[in-house]
Design an enzyme around this catalytic site. Structure first.
Site, PDB file in Angstrom:
ATOM      1  N   ASP A  39      38.517  15.137   1.373  1.00 26.05           N
ATOM      2  CA  ASP A  39      39.694  14.266   1.486  1.00 26.05           C
ATOM      3  C   ASP A  39      39.335  12.878   2.010  1.00 26.05           C
ATOM      4  O   ASP A  39      40.138  12.219   2.669  1.00 26.05           O
ATOM      5  CB  ASP A  39      40.768  14.892   2.401  1.00 26.05           C
ATOM      6  CG  ASP A  39      41.095  16.320   2.022  1.00 26.05           C
ATOM      7  OD1 ASP A  39      41.327  16.567   0.829  1.00 26.05           O
ATOM      8  OD2 ASP A  39      41.092  17.193   2.910  1.00 26.05           O
TER       9      ASP A  39
ATOM     10  N   GLY B 148      38.823  10.215   0.235  1.00 26.59           N
ATOM     11  CA  GLY B 148      39.229   9.138  -0.661  1.00 26.59           C
ATOM     12  C   GLY B 148      38.268   8.956  -1.817  1.00 26.59           C
ATOM     13  O   GLY B 148      38.039   7.834  -2.285  1.00 26.59           O
ATOM     14  N   LYS B 149      37.704  10.082  -2.282  1.00 22.10           N
ATOM     15  CA  LYS B 149      36.724  10.014  -3.376  1.00 22.10           C
ATOM     16  C   LYS B 149      37.332   9.508  -4.668  1.00 22.10           C
ATOM     17  O   LYS B 149      36.652   8.872  -5.468  1.00 22.10           O
ATOM     18  CB  LYS B 149      36.107  11.404  -3.623  1.00 22.10           C
ATOM     19  CG  LYS B 149      35.148  11.863  -2.549  1.00 22.10           C
ATOM     20  CD  LYS B 149      34.448  13.153  -2.937  1.00 22.10           C
ATOM     21  CE  LYS B 149      35.370  14.338  -2.999  1.00 22.10           C
ATOM     22  NZ  LYS B 149      35.906  14.728  -1.690  1.00 22.10           N
TER      23      LYS B 149
ATOM     24  N   ASN C 191      40.405  24.166  -6.476  1.00 19.72           N
ATOM     25  CA  ASN C 191      40.965  24.240  -5.125  1.00 19.72           C
ATOM     26  C   ASN C 191      40.922  22.911  -4.387  1.00 19.72           C
ATOM     27  O   ASN C 191      41.421  22.787  -3.294  1.00 19.72           O
ATOM     28  CB  ASN C 191      40.209  25.291  -4.300  1.00 19.72           C
ATOM     29  CG  ASN C 191      38.717  25.015  -4.222  1.00 19.72           C
ATOM     30  OD1 ASN C 191      38.145  24.406  -5.117  1.00 19.72           O
ATOM     31  ND2 ASN C 191      38.078  25.480  -3.170  1.00 19.72           N
TER      32      ASN C 191
ATOM     33  N   GLY D 242      40.982  18.479  -5.091  1.00 19.53           N
ATOM     34  CA  GLY D 242      41.203  17.467  -6.125  1.00 19.53           C
ATOM     35  C   GLY D 242      41.212  16.082  -5.551  1.00 19.53           C
ATOM     36  O   GLY D 242      40.994  15.877  -4.363  1.00 19.53           O
ATOM     37  N   HIS D 243      41.445  15.129  -6.429  1.00 18.46           N
ATOM     38  CA  HIS D 243      41.618  13.774  -5.966  1.00 18.46           C
ATOM     39  C   HIS D 243      42.600  13.057  -6.885  1.00 18.46           C
ATOM     40  O   HIS D 243      42.888  13.502  -7.986  1.00 18.46           O
ATOM     41  CB  HIS D 243      40.289  13.015  -5.871  1.00 18.46           C
ATOM     42  CG  HIS D 243      39.432  13.105  -7.094  1.00 18.46           C
ATOM     43  ND1 HIS D 243      38.171  13.633  -7.071  1.00 18.46           N
ATOM     44  CD2 HIS D 243      39.653  12.731  -8.375  1.00 18.46           C
ATOM     45  CE1 HIS D 243      37.652  13.582  -8.283  1.00 18.46           C
ATOM     46  NE2 HIS D 243      38.519  13.028  -9.079  1.00 18.46           N
TER      47      HIS D 243
ATOM     48  N   ARG E 132      26.358  39.303  -9.767  1.00  9.78           N
ATOM     49  CA  ARG E 132      25.906  39.524 -11.142  1.00  9.78           C
ATOM     50  C   ARG E 132      26.855  40.424 -11.956  1.00  9.78           C
ATOM     51  O   ARG E 132      26.435  41.231 -12.772  1.00  9.78           O
ATOM     52  CB  ARG E 132      24.475  40.090 -11.154  1.00  9.78           C
ATOM     53  CG  ARG E 132      23.457  39.108 -10.630  1.00  9.78           C
ATOM     54  CD  ARG E 132      22.141  39.744 -10.325  1.00  9.78           C
ATOM     55  NE  ARG E 132      22.242  40.643  -9.173  1.00  9.78           N
ATOM     56  CZ  ARG E 132      21.213  41.229  -8.570  1.00  9.78           C
ATOM     57  NH1 ARG E 132      19.990  41.028  -9.030  1.00  9.78           N
ATOM     58  NH2 ARG E 132      21.386  42.008  -7.539  1.00  9.78           N
TER      59      ARG E 132
ATOM     60  N   GLN F 255      35.369  18.635  -2.454  1.00 10.06           N
ATOM     61  CA  GLN F 255      35.306  18.927  -1.023  1.00 10.06           C
ATOM     62  C   GLN F 255      34.335  17.986  -0.302  1.00 10.06           C
ATOM     63  O   GLN F 255      34.069  16.893  -0.773  1.00 10.06           O
ATOM     64  CB  GLN F 255      34.935  20.396  -0.790  1.00 10.06           C
ATOM     65  CG  GLN F 255      36.015  21.354  -1.222  1.00 10.06           C
ATOM     66  CD  GLN F 255      35.605  22.185  -2.415  1.00 10.06           C
ATOM     67  OE1 GLN F 255      34.548  22.071  -2.963  1.00 10.06           O
ATOM     68  NE2 GLN F 255      36.500  23.060  -2.823  1.00 10.06           N
TER      69      GLN F 255
ATOM     70  N   LEU G  86      39.904   2.017   6.095  1.00 13.13           N
ATOM     71  CA  LEU G  86      39.776   1.183   7.294  1.00 13.13           C
ATOM     72  C   LEU G  86      41.131   0.657   7.734  1.00 13.13           C
ATOM     73  O   LEU G  86      41.411   0.532   8.935  1.00 13.13           O
ATOM     74  CB  LEU G  86      38.812   0.028   7.012  1.00 13.13           C
ATOM     75  CG  LEU G  86      38.550  -0.924   8.178  1.00 13.13           C
ATOM     76  CD1 LEU G  86      37.759  -0.222   9.277  1.00 13.13           C
ATOM     77  CD2 LEU G  86      37.806  -2.172   7.706  1.00 13.13           C
TER      78      LEU G  86
ATOM     79  N   THR H 204      39.844  -0.851   1.341  1.00 13.93           N
ATOM     80  CA  THR H 204      40.901  -1.288   2.250  1.00 13.93           C
ATOM     81  C   THR H 204      42.309  -0.957   1.759  1.00 13.93           C
ATOM     82  O   THR H 204      43.290  -1.395   2.356  1.00 13.93           O
ATOM     83  CB  THR H 204      40.792  -2.805   2.498  1.00 13.93           C
ATOM     84  OG1 THR H 204      40.843  -3.499   1.247  1.00 13.93           O
ATOM     85  CG2 THR H 204      39.487  -3.143   3.204  1.00 13.93           C
TER      86      THR H 204
END
Length: 429
Positions: free
Chosen positions: A13, A15-16, A38, A40-41, A143, A223, A331, A413
């Site tokens: 989380d 900010g990717k 599970n 996201g962005h 397996r 993640q 920031l 920013t």
């Protein structure tokens, strides 16, 4: 031309989405190399928000996108996400998206098992999203998993389902649940096979060809590194490796194909779910950061825990992921604070240490040691150059660099892509 891996340097989380979108416009190929749906962005393009939980961000920009073998794929969730994007005018086709033939599939029984464990009172609660990610990875290493290529031979599928259910039905019986019929799993898979199989490919061969052709490849993780199954705050972690080294294993390209590792780093710290969080602020500061930062999960909507920047943790991630430079995000959320604290070390049983111990008990006893910096009253939101930043904000950023041992390559920013101060373009390293 550099190939770039993007990893979260904290608990996810960070900010990717914005950074990955900015990089994906420069890349030729975007690869997702671990995790499932599970995490996201959110991408914001021309004022429109696109919420992705499984698909690589390149699909929004029409770039060749790849789901690597390190991912676990829920085929029904995949189809639903493609349909959601179509409703927003984004068409995903087999020409723009390829999925590794050996990717492990998430089934309904994985989701049920995830929820059974998470909702129990047996001490197994770790704060999962109950989407079946962990149980699918368990079957992979056990397996007995069903993989995408198995849907191409439905005649051979029943035997593989029987092998899977030998394990799961025994487990379900122990949990007091009804057994699952092989026919139900067969029907679940057969119903979606034709919608997913057109995207199947030998991804390692595809990527090797793209690399040899001089194409720029962006490896996109989900993640954060502190949720890594080996290097994270175990057991409160995800079920896959999230550090940068997984980009090679999870895509089929060798580690020599990675030229730059960009660590996405939030200017404070957040965490979703259970587990240790030394700098968490369960007070007005935590509320301030959560409100100003809109700290709710992209996939689940869960409220995130918030706290001060932890330089110890990020410095550790710089080592475990081999981070070349960081993208410091959010920031502007710190605007208006009278003072800002940074965790520079921990005290553990009377001793000062400069790392997070691997032991769960020791992690819980670690007490943050802070240094306090003056805040700034001016706004940094939307700043696009160093000249736009208050002097104290610049000092904060420079001190972060010093503490973590890595330079700031990008400074974000606001959620808008243009509101970025660029010091170093990873693709032109």
């Amino acid at each position: 031309m550099a190939n770039v891996v993007v990893v979260g340097s904290q608990w996810g989380d960070e900010g990717k989405g914005k950074i990955v979108d900015w990089l994906s416009e420069q890349a030729d190929v975007i690869v997702r190399f671990q995790g499932g749906h599970n995490a996201g962005h959110t991408l914001v393009i021309d004022g429109v928000s696109y919420k992705l939980s499984l698909l690589p961000s390149g699909v929004v920009r029409g770039k060749l996108s790849v789901v690597g073998n390190g991912v676990v794929l829920d085929p029904h969730a995949f189809v639903a996400e493609v349909e959601r994007l179509a409703a927003q005018g984004i068409t995903v086709t087999p020409e723009s998206l390829r999925i590794a033939e050996n990717v492990t599939l998430i089934l309904s029984l994985h989701q049920e098992l995830d929820a059974l464990r998470e909702n129990s009172n047996s001490g197994t609660r770790i704060g999962t999203t109950k989407r079946g990610i962990g149980p699918a990875y368990e079957d992979k290493v056990g397996r007995r998993a069903i993989r995408l290529m198995d849907l191409a031979d439905l005649n051979a599928l029943p035997a593989k389902i029987d092998r899977l259910l030998t394990h799961h039905n025994a487990l379900r019986k122990g949990l007091g649940q009804d057994e699952i019929s092989a026919q139900a799993i067969y029907d679940e898979l057969a119903s979606v096979a034709d919608k997913v199989l057109p995207y199947m490919d030998s991804v390692w061969r595809l990527l090797d060809g793209e690399r040899k052709a001089g194409k720029r490849i962006l490896f996109e993780g989900a993640q954060g590194a502190l949720l890594d199954i080996d290097h994270g705050t175990y057991p409160f972690v995800t079920s896959s490796n999230t550090v940068a080294g997984q980009a090679a294993a999870g895509s089929g390209l060798g580690p020599g194909s990675i030229d730059y590792v960009l660590g996405i780093t939030k200017a404070y710290t957040t965490r979703v779910g259970e587990g240790p969080f030394p700098t968490e602020q369960q007070n007005e500061i935590g509320d301030f950061l959560g409100t100003r930062g809109h700290e709710f999960g992209t996939v689940t909507g869960r409220k995130r825990r918030c706290g001060w920047f932890d330089a110890v943790l990020v410095r550790q991630t710089v080592c475990t992921s081999g981070i070349t430079g960081i993208a410091l995000t959010k920031l502007d959320v710190l605007d208006g604070l009278d003072e800002i604290k940074i965790c520079v070390a921990y005290e553990l049983d009377g001793q000062r240490i400069d790392y997070l111990p691997a032991s769960q008990a020791a992690q819980e006893r670690a007490v943050p040691i802070y240094e306090t910096l003056p805040g700034w009253k001016e706004s940094t939101e939307g700043a696009r150059s160093w000249a736009d930043l208050p002097a104290q904000a610049i000092k904060y950023v420079r001190y972060v660099e010093e503490l973590i041992g890595a330079p700031v390559a990008l400074l974000s920013t606001s959620p808008e892509r243009e509101d970025t101060i660029l010091m170093q373009n990873p693709f032109q390293d």
